[in-house]
Motif scaffolding. Structure first.
Motif, PDB file in Angstrom:
ATOM      1  N   GLU A   7      -1.704  -8.593  -2.716  1.00  0.00           N
ATOM      2  CA  GLU A   7      -0.626  -8.162  -1.693  1.00  0.00           C
ATOM      3  C   GLU A   7       0.521  -7.832  -2.437  1.00  0.00           C
ATOM      4  O   GLU A   7       1.196  -8.924  -3.132  1.00  0.00           O
ATOM      5  CB  GLU A   7      -0.253  -9.604  -0.657  1.00  0.00           C
ATOM      6  CG  GLU A   7      -1.667  -9.783   0.250  1.00  0.00           C
ATOM      7  CD  GLU A   7      -1.205 -10.909   1.094  1.00  0.00           C
ATOM      8  OE1 GLU A   7      -0.068 -11.314   1.329  1.00  0.00           O
ATOM      9  OE2 GLU A   7      -2.174 -11.136   1.670  1.00  0.00           O
ATOM     10  N   PRO A   8       0.833  -6.855  -2.921  1.00  0.00           N
ATOM     11  CA  PRO A   8       2.012  -6.428  -3.609  1.00  0.00           C
ATOM     12  C   PRO A   8       3.057  -6.615  -2.847  1.00  0.00           C
ATOM     13  O   PRO A   8       3.068  -6.586  -1.666  1.00  0.00           O
ATOM     14  CB  PRO A   8       1.670  -4.925  -4.241  1.00  0.00           C
ATOM     15  CG  PRO A   8       0.912  -4.283  -3.112  1.00  0.00           C
ATOM     16  CD  PRO A   8       0.053  -5.453  -2.373  1.00  0.00           C
ATOM     17  N   ALA A   9       4.531  -6.592  -3.728  1.00  0.00           N
ATOM     18  CA  ALA A   9       5.656  -6.770  -3.094  1.00  0.00           C
ATOM     19  C   ALA A   9       6.190  -5.297  -2.657  1.00  0.00           C
ATOM     20  O   ALA A   9       7.149  -4.934  -3.030  1.00  0.00           O
ATOM     21  CB  ALA A   9       6.731  -7.459  -3.890  1.00  0.00           C
ATOM     22  N   LEU A  10       5.296  -4.771  -1.791  1.00  0.00           N
ATOM     23  CA  LEU A  10       5.769  -3.440  -1.130  1.00  0.00           C
ATOM     24  C   LEU A  10       5.386  -3.201   0.113  1.00  0.00           C
ATOM     25  O   LEU A  10       4.140  -3.313   0.464  1.00  0.00           O
ATOM     26  CB  LEU A  10       5.502  -2.385  -2.240  1.00  0.00           C
ATOM     27  CG  LEU A  10       5.755  -0.846  -1.945  1.00  0.00           C
ATOM     28  CD1 LEU A  10       7.316  -0.859  -2.075  1.00  0.00           C
ATOM     29  CD2 LEU A  10       4.963   0.227  -2.776  1.00  0.00           C
ATOM     30  N   HIS A  42      -4.055   6.873  -9.260  1.00  0.00           N
ATOM     31  CA  HIS A  42      -3.981   5.701 -10.111  1.00  0.00           C
ATOM     32  C   HIS A  42      -3.348   6.455 -11.566  1.00  0.00           C
ATOM     33  O   HIS A  42      -3.270   7.490 -11.951  1.00  0.00           O
ATOM     34  CB  HIS A  42      -5.444   5.485 -10.735  1.00  0.00           C
ATOM     35  CG  HIS A  42      -5.445   4.445 -11.282  1.00  0.00           C
ATOM     36  ND1 HIS A  42      -5.144   4.201 -12.987  1.00  0.00           N
ATOM     37  CD2 HIS A  42      -5.837   3.101 -11.430  1.00  0.00           C
ATOM     38  CE1 HIS A  42      -5.353   2.931 -13.314  1.00  0.00           C
ATOM     39  NE2 HIS A  42      -5.741   2.186 -12.377  1.00  0.00           N
ATOM     40  N   PRO A  43      -2.368   5.448 -12.017  1.00  0.00           N
ATOM     41  CA  PRO A  43      -1.648   5.933 -13.309  1.00  0.00           C
ATOM     42  C   PRO A  43      -2.371   6.673 -14.379  1.00  0.00           C
ATOM     43  O   PRO A  43      -2.030   7.494 -15.096  1.00  0.00           O
ATOM     44  CB  PRO A  43      -1.168   4.668 -13.681  1.00  0.00           C
ATOM     45  CG  PRO A  43      -0.904   3.788 -12.659  1.00  0.00           C
ATOM     46  CD  PRO A  43      -1.978   4.074 -11.591  1.00  0.00           C
ATOM     47  N   THR A  51       2.818   3.953  -5.739  1.00  0.00           N
ATOM     48  CA  THR A  51       1.929   4.682  -4.791  1.00  0.00           C
ATOM     49  C   THR A  51       0.918   3.680  -4.571  1.00  0.00           C
ATOM     50  O   THR A  51       0.345   3.229  -3.623  1.00  0.00           O
ATOM     51  CB  THR A  51       1.612   6.143  -5.184  1.00  0.00           C
ATOM     52  OG1 THR A  51       2.776   6.897  -5.263  1.00  0.00           O
ATOM     53  CG2 THR A  51       0.476   6.653  -4.112  1.00  0.00           C
ATOM     54  N   ILE A  52       0.450   3.234  -5.724  1.00  0.00           N
ATOM     55  CA  ILE A  52      -0.831   2.368  -5.786  1.00  0.00           C
ATOM     56  C   ILE A  52      -0.401   0.999  -5.054  1.00  0.00           C
ATOM     57  O   ILE A  52      -1.320   0.612  -4.064  1.00  0.00           O
ATOM     58  CB  ILE A  52      -1.358   1.984  -7.114  1.00  0.00           C
ATOM     59  CG1 ILE A  52      -1.755   3.338  -8.085  1.00  0.00           C
ATOM     60  CG2 ILE A  52      -2.181   0.716  -7.084  1.00  0.00           C
ATOM     61  CD1 ILE A  52      -3.200   3.543  -7.318  1.00  0.00           C
ATOM     62  N   GLU A 173       5.338  -5.413 -11.434  1.00  0.00           N
ATOM     63  CA  GLU A 173       4.123  -4.955 -10.716  1.00  0.00           C
ATOM     64  C   GLU A 173       3.296  -4.215 -11.805  1.00  0.00           C
ATOM     65  O   GLU A 173       1.668  -3.964 -11.787  1.00  0.00           O
ATOM     66  CB  GLU A 173       4.908  -3.868  -9.681  1.00  0.00           C
ATOM     67  CG  GLU A 173       5.313  -4.435  -8.586  1.00  0.00           C
ATOM     68  CD  GLU A 173       6.731  -4.777  -8.890  1.00  0.00           C
ATOM     69  OE1 GLU A 173       7.473  -5.133  -7.900  1.00  0.00           O
ATOM     70  OE2 GLU A 173       7.440  -4.473  -9.898  1.00  0.00           O
ATOM     71  N   SER A 174       3.963  -3.413 -12.799  1.00  0.00           N
ATOM     72  CA  SER A 174       3.034  -2.538 -13.834  1.00  0.00           C
ATOM     73  C   SER A 174       2.175  -3.560 -14.720  1.00  0.00           C
ATOM     74  O   SER A 174       0.953  -3.293 -14.928  1.00  0.00           O
ATOM     75  CB  SER A 174       4.040  -1.949 -14.882  1.00  0.00           C
ATOM     76  OG  SER A 174       4.638  -0.841 -14.012  1.00  0.00           O
TER      77      SER A 174
END
Length: 231
Positions: A7-10, A42-43, A51-52, A173-174
């Motif tokens: 669960e990302p913070a976005l 994907h980066p 975006t990911i 995040e990275s």
């Protein structure tokens, strides 16, 4: 290769819109759309991590039947646990102490144990392969190698559970994505090794060795980066 389903913070305004599927889409269609978009953005393919993270947030909602059911019956909802901030309004910024505590807790409870489990798989591989190489067609040696693969899968499942257990702190995040990429490389390698044990196709073995080489290099960089985050 699957990218971080935690669960990302976005927050995503509309998870269906983010994944480009309709509310009537089947679970298989949603999964296929998610995988395709992750590969596209994907980066490593020239995309960006934000975006990911948005794709991951949408997938985290739609992969869960209970959460999906809630958003289908609730108008104006983003996800069940995240809301989009209204223009001109911002949440109170966390204190420096709280942010630092969140980061240190995440590093201690998620990153450190994940690294240990990944190391147990990556570092053990050369010796396991050397033992099997003595005679790949020996049943006892192959059975021992398959036990290594089973144990590796169990460790990787624990890493994935750890990754999902806590949200990534804001600002790293990275790093979080790099950690999951390392996990994905190892998972893909173990899958190729399993294919090798079924048919002795050398290309699977070569691919697995290359994936684990990349995973080892990425893990080394993660160790450097994690030490910097602790400062």
């Amino acid at each position: 290769m699957v990218v971080a389903p935690g669960e990302p913070a976005l927050a995503a305004t509309d998870p269906y819109r983010v994944l480009g599927v309709s509310p009537a889409a089947s679970a298989a269609e949603i999964k296929a759309a998610y995988r395709a978009l992750v590969k596209q953005h994907h980066p490593d393919a020239g995309g960006d991590h934000r975006t990911i993270l948005e794709l991951n947030a949408a997938w985290e909602v739609l992969r869960n039947s209970e959460r999906r059911s809630r958003i289908e019956h609730t108008s104006g909802t983003t996800t069940t646990h995240q809301r989009v901030k209204e223009p001109g309004k911002s949440a109170a910024a966390p204190t420096a102490t709280a942010t630092e505590q969140d980061l240190l807790a995440w590093l201690q409870l998620v990153v450190a144990p994940s690294d240990r489990l990944l190391a147990q798989v990556i570092n053990a591989f050369p010796a396991q392969l050397k033992a099997l190489a003595a005679d790949p067609y020996d049943d006892a040696l192959m059975e021992a190698f398959c036990r290594f693969l089973e144990a590796s899968q169990a460790r990787l499942a624990k890493v994935e559970a750890l990754y999902r257990s806590r949200s990534c702190p804001v600002g790293v995040e990275s790093f979080s994505l790099a950690l999951y990429h390392c996990l994905s490389l190892v998972k893909d390698a173990i899958a190729d090794l399993e294919r090798y044990t079924l048919g002795y196709v050398d290309s699977y073995l070569r691919d697995a060795r290359e994936l684990l080489r990349q995973a080892k290099a990425r893990r080394s960089q993660l160790l450097v980066d994690s030490r910097q985050l602790r400062r």
